[in-house]
Design a protein around this motif. Structure first.
Motif, PDB file in Angstrom:
ATOM      1  N   THR A 141       0.854  -1.179   0.000  1.00 22.13           N
ATOM      2  CA  THR A 141       0.000   0.000   0.000  1.00 22.13           C
ATOM      3  C   THR A 141       0.889   1.228   0.000  1.00 22.13           C
ATOM      4  OG1 THR A 141      -1.687  -1.198   1.199  1.00 22.13           O
ATOM      5  CG2 THR A 141      -1.854   1.196   1.207  1.00 22.13           C
ATOM      6  N   LEU A 142       0.649   2.085  -0.973  1.00 12.19           N
ATOM      7  CA  LEU A 142       1.473   3.279  -1.141  1.00 12.19           C
ATOM      8  C   LEU A 142       0.625   4.520  -0.902  1.00 12.19           C
ATOM      9  CD1 LEU A 142       3.448   2.774  -4.473  1.00 12.19           C
ATOM     10  CD2 LEU A 142       4.329   2.626  -2.163  1.00 12.19           C
ATOM     11  N   SER A 143       1.254   5.532  -0.385  1.00 15.02           N
ATOM     12  CA  SER A 143       0.562   6.815  -0.330  1.00 15.02           C
ATOM     13  C   SER A 143       0.462   7.349  -1.757  1.00 15.02           C
ATOM     14  CB  SER A 143       1.336   7.801   0.549  1.00 15.02           C
ATOM     15  OG  SER A 143       2.499   8.228  -0.136  1.00 15.02           O
ATOM     16  N   PHE A 144      -0.473   8.244  -1.953  1.00 17.88           N
ATOM     17  CA  PHE A 144      -0.665   8.847  -3.276  1.00 17.88           C
ATOM     18  C   PHE A 144       0.630   9.484  -3.770  1.00 17.88           C
ATOM     19  CE2 PHE A 144      -1.988  12.119  -6.210  1.00 17.88           C
ATOM     20  CZ  PHE A 144      -3.006  11.506  -6.937  1.00 17.88           C
ATOM     21  N   ASP A 146       3.754   8.796  -2.914  1.00 24.74           N
ATOM     22  CA  ASP A 146       4.769   7.804  -3.258  1.00 24.74           C
ATOM     23  C   ASP A 146       4.473   7.156  -4.602  1.00 24.74           C
ATOM     24  OD1 ASP A 146       6.324   8.248  -1.082  1.00 24.74           O
ATOM     25  OD2 ASP A 146       5.598   6.536   0.081  1.00 24.74           O
ATOM     26  N   ALA A 147       3.175   6.943  -4.869  1.00 25.79           N
ATOM     27  CA  ALA A 147       2.807   6.318  -6.143  1.00 25.79           C
ATOM     28  C   ALA A 147       3.166   7.235  -7.302  1.00 25.79           C
ATOM     29  CB  ALA A 147       1.317   6.003  -6.169  1.00 25.79           C
ATOM     30  N   VAL A 148       3.000   8.520  -7.123  1.00 18.50           N
ATOM     31  CA  VAL A 148       3.307   9.476  -8.186  1.00 18.50           C
ATOM     32  C   VAL A 148       4.819   9.612  -8.366  1.00 18.50           C
ATOM     33  CG1 VAL A 148       3.200  11.905  -8.831  1.00 18.50           C
ATOM     34  CG2 VAL A 148       1.149  10.750  -7.984  1.00 18.50           C
ATOM     35  N   ARG A 149       5.533   9.671  -7.234  1.00 15.01           N
ATOM     36  CA  ARG A 149       6.972   9.961  -7.298  1.00 15.01           C
ATOM     37  C   ARG A 149       7.827   8.717  -7.421  1.00 15.01           C
ATOM     38  NH1 ARG A 149       5.997  13.556  -2.418  1.00 15.01           N
ATOM     39  NH2 ARG A 149       5.227  15.454  -3.369  1.00 15.01           N
ATOM     40  N   GLY A 150       7.268   7.556  -7.063  1.00 14.81           N
ATOM     41  CA  GLY A 150       8.083   6.354  -6.982  1.00 14.81           C
ATOM     42  C   GLY A 150       8.636   6.225  -5.581  1.00 14.81           C
ATOM     43  N   ALA A 151       8.881   5.008  -5.153  1.00  5.92           N
ATOM     44  CA  ALA A 151       9.347   4.804  -3.788  1.00  5.92           C
ATOM     45  C   ALA A 151      10.151   3.518  -3.708  1.00  5.92           C
ATOM     46  CB  ALA A 151       8.157   4.734  -2.838  1.00  5.92           C
ATOM     47  N   VAL A 239       3.039   4.715 -10.739  1.00  8.06           N
ATOM     48  CA  VAL A 239       2.212   3.503 -10.687  1.00  8.06           C
ATOM     49  C   VAL A 239       0.773   3.873 -10.360  1.00  8.06           C
ATOM     50  CG1 VAL A 239       4.005   1.844 -10.098  1.00  8.06           C
ATOM     51  CG2 VAL A 239       2.799   3.065  -8.279  1.00  8.06           C
ATOM     52  N   LYS A 240      -0.118   3.013 -10.821  1.00  7.95           N
ATOM     53  CA  LYS A 240      -1.540   3.271 -10.620  1.00  7.95           C
ATOM     54  C   LYS A 240      -2.098   2.273  -9.615  1.00  7.95           C
ATOM     55  CE  LYS A 240      -1.819   4.752 -15.407  1.00  7.95           C
ATOM     56  NZ  LYS A 240      -0.428   4.454 -15.790  1.00  7.95           N
ATOM     57  N   ASP A 241      -3.194   2.637  -9.019  1.00 14.24           N
ATOM     58  CA  ASP A 241      -3.873   1.745  -8.078  1.00 14.24           C
ATOM     59  C   ASP A 241      -4.237   0.456  -8.798  1.00 14.24           C
ATOM     60  OD1 ASP A 241      -5.116   1.104  -5.572  1.00 14.24           O
ATOM     61  OD2 ASP A 241      -7.039   1.451  -6.546  1.00 14.24           O
ATOM     62  N   GLY A 242      -3.911  -0.676  -8.189  1.00 15.64           N
ATOM     63  CA  GLY A 242      -4.263  -1.967  -8.779  1.00 15.64           C
ATOM     64  C   GLY A 242      -3.234  -2.506  -9.752  1.00 15.64           C
ATOM     65  N   VAL A 267      -0.010  -3.113  -6.318  1.00 17.89           N
ATOM     66  CA  VAL A 267       0.084  -1.819  -5.652  1.00 17.89           C
ATOM     67  C   VAL A 267      -1.307  -1.294  -5.329  1.00 17.89           C
ATOM     68  CG1 VAL A 267       0.883   0.549  -5.880  1.00 17.89           C
ATOM     69  CG2 VAL A 267       2.210  -1.307  -6.875  1.00 17.89           C
ATOM     70  N   LYS A 268      -1.493  -0.968  -4.062  1.00 20.82           N
ATOM     71  CA  LYS A 268      -2.718  -0.275  -3.659  1.00 20.82           C
ATOM     72  C   LYS A 268      -2.314   1.159  -3.316  1.00 20.82           C
ATOM     73  CE  LYS A 268      -5.820  -3.839  -2.688  1.00 20.82           C
ATOM     74  NZ  LYS A 268      -5.702  -4.270  -4.104  1.00 20.82           N
ATOM     75  N   VAL A 269      -3.033   2.096  -3.871  1.00 16.81           N
ATOM     76  CA  VAL A 269      -2.692   3.496  -3.643  1.00 16.81           C
ATOM     77  C   VAL A 269      -3.796   4.138  -2.817  1.00 16.81           C
ATOM     78  CG1 VAL A 269      -2.161   5.696  -4.739  1.00 16.81           C
ATOM     79  CG2 VAL A 269      -1.470   3.564  -5.841  1.00 16.81           C
ATOM     80  N   THR A 270      -3.428   4.713  -1.699  1.00 14.24           N
ATOM     81  CA  THR A 270      -4.436   5.393  -0.884  1.00 14.24           C
ATOM     82  C   THR A 270      -4.767   6.731  -1.531  1.00 14.24           C
ATOM     83  OG1 THR A 270      -2.647   6.286   0.469  1.00 14.24           O
ATOM     84  CG2 THR A 270      -3.736   4.322   1.294  1.00 14.24           C
TER      85      THR A 270
END
Ligand SMILES: [Zn+2]
Ligand SMILES: [Zn+2]
Length: 384
Positions: A141-144, A146-151, A239-242, A267-270
């Motif tokens: 599960t990634l924060s929004f 982190d999903a946009v920036r990469g982590a 990355v996108k949710d799912g 990846v789950k994105v909050t």
């Protein structure tokens, strides 16, 4: 050795000798390599340990005139590019007469065994040959942001791994296992029934091809244990949710020298309090007052990273209109970024101070002649 081992392993290459090497050359090459990679000289080095096993296996076959001839013949028959040749016509590579039945476990059922071994193993149905590790799936599960920036994040997961007590050998105190005397290391025995030969996992070694005299008490000789491992996973930007990310070779370990499986990270994105995603673009809804929309205004809007930007609303901006702020969206693979899509939402005040109320009333009176619903009820104007 199974047929597949014969086909996939190049024992000559393992020992670094030519195909026509003499028995003496093979013995010398083996001794030199065995000294280098012997486990006693490489304590705890699993790479050296694996190499030692390969060397021993190669020498087991090539040092035995009969098995070496079988090996050469099997590779000639089924090896790369060789295609299938009818049995019975050939001569072994070392000049020994070739008997099809000898190679593949005997009698009229020999051919069935060969095909069963080739195709059965390829489908993963038996444990006799090198087997690819299992694919594993895990969720992060990634924060929004982190999903946009990469982590880069640690991923803890249960996995089957080499038993730490015996370092995977299965023997007490790490003693090395010996080749199974029943199946000679192939992990497979053949059984004749009604004139057909069936290959089945060796009962003595349960298909492992190796036996230990004094099994490790922790893994009971299997050499495997369940453990926790922590992987550092790099989640790419954008990355996108799912979305499923495939990490090659990070799944379950292979068996008998097979490659590891893959790890799939779902990846789950909050959701973000303000921003949404639409492909590479970020979306944002911005409330504006009626006066701003009607008269035009400069509105400061936030961006996900970096400071706010100023959006210039033209006079007469409609509710729901979307403006594009270039380059303030999610990063793309090629290093460029998507856009920020700002949608204005005209906010209607729920309470009006007396002065504001008089102003709105004055506006109503001033625009009394303009009916926003004029086209709605007047039939003569439909379609216009
Ligand atoms: Zn063990
Ligand atoms: Zn066995």
């Amino acid at each position: 050795m199974s047929t597949r081992d014969f086909l996939e392993k190049d024992y000559y290459k393992t020992l670094g000798v030519p195909k026509d090497a003499t028995a003496d050359q093979i013995k010398k090459a083996y001794r030199k390599l065995a000294r280098t990679y012997h486990p006693d000289a490489n304590k705890g080095d699993t790479v050296a340990e694996d190499r030692f096993k390969e060397i021993s296996e190669a020498y087991d076959v090539l040092s035995d005139t009969k098995r070496r001839a079988e090996y050469d013949e099997a590779r000639t028959l089924f090896g790369s590019g060789g295609g299938f040749r009818a049995p019975g016509g050939g001569t072994g590579g070392a000049g020994v007469p070739f008997d099809f039945g000898d190679v593949f476990g005997g009698g009229a059922g020999g051919l069935g065994d060969v095909l069963g071994g080739l195709f059965g193993n390829r489908a993963g149905g038996t444990r006799t040959a090198a087997r690819r590790g299992a694919d594993v799936e895990s969720t992060v599960t990634l924060s929004f942001d982190d999903a946009v920036r990469g982590a880069t994040l640690p991923l803890r997961m249960a996995s089957e791994q080499a038993c730490p007590t015996c370092r995977g050998t299965g023997g007490r105190d790490g003693a090395l296992p010996a080749q199974c005397p029943v199946c000679h290391g192939s992990g497979q025995t053949s059984r004749n029934q009604g004139g057909f030969a069936f290959a089945e996992p060796c009962r003595e070694c349960r298909g492992r091809g190796l036996v230990v005299d004094d099994p490790c008490p922790d893994c009971r000789g299997s050499g495997r244990a369940m453990g926790q491992r922590t992987l550092t996973v790099r989640i790419p930007a954008g990355v996108k949710d799912g979305q499923r990310i495939r990490l090659k070779g990070k799944g379950g370990p292979g068996e008998r020298g097979g490659p590891a499986g893959d790890l799939f990270v779902v990846v789950k994105v909050t959701p973000h309090r303000l921003f949404g995603r639409s492909g590479d673009n970020l979306t944002l809804t911005v409330p504006v007052s009626f006066a701003e929309a009607a008269l035009g205004a400069e509105v400061k809007v936030p961006t996900l990273d970096g400071g706010p930007v100023t959006l210039r609303l033209p006079s007469g901006t409609a509710n729901g209109r979307t403006f594009r702020v270039r380059g303030k969206g999610a990063p793309r693979k090629d290093g460029t970024r998507g856009d920020l899509l700002v949608t204005v939402e005209v906010a209607v005040p729920t309470k009006l101070a007396p002065e504001a109320r008089s102003a709105v009333e004055a506006f109503r009176d001033a625009t009394a002649g303009e009916d926003p619903r004029s086209g709605l009820l007047d039939g003569s104007r439909t379609g216009g």
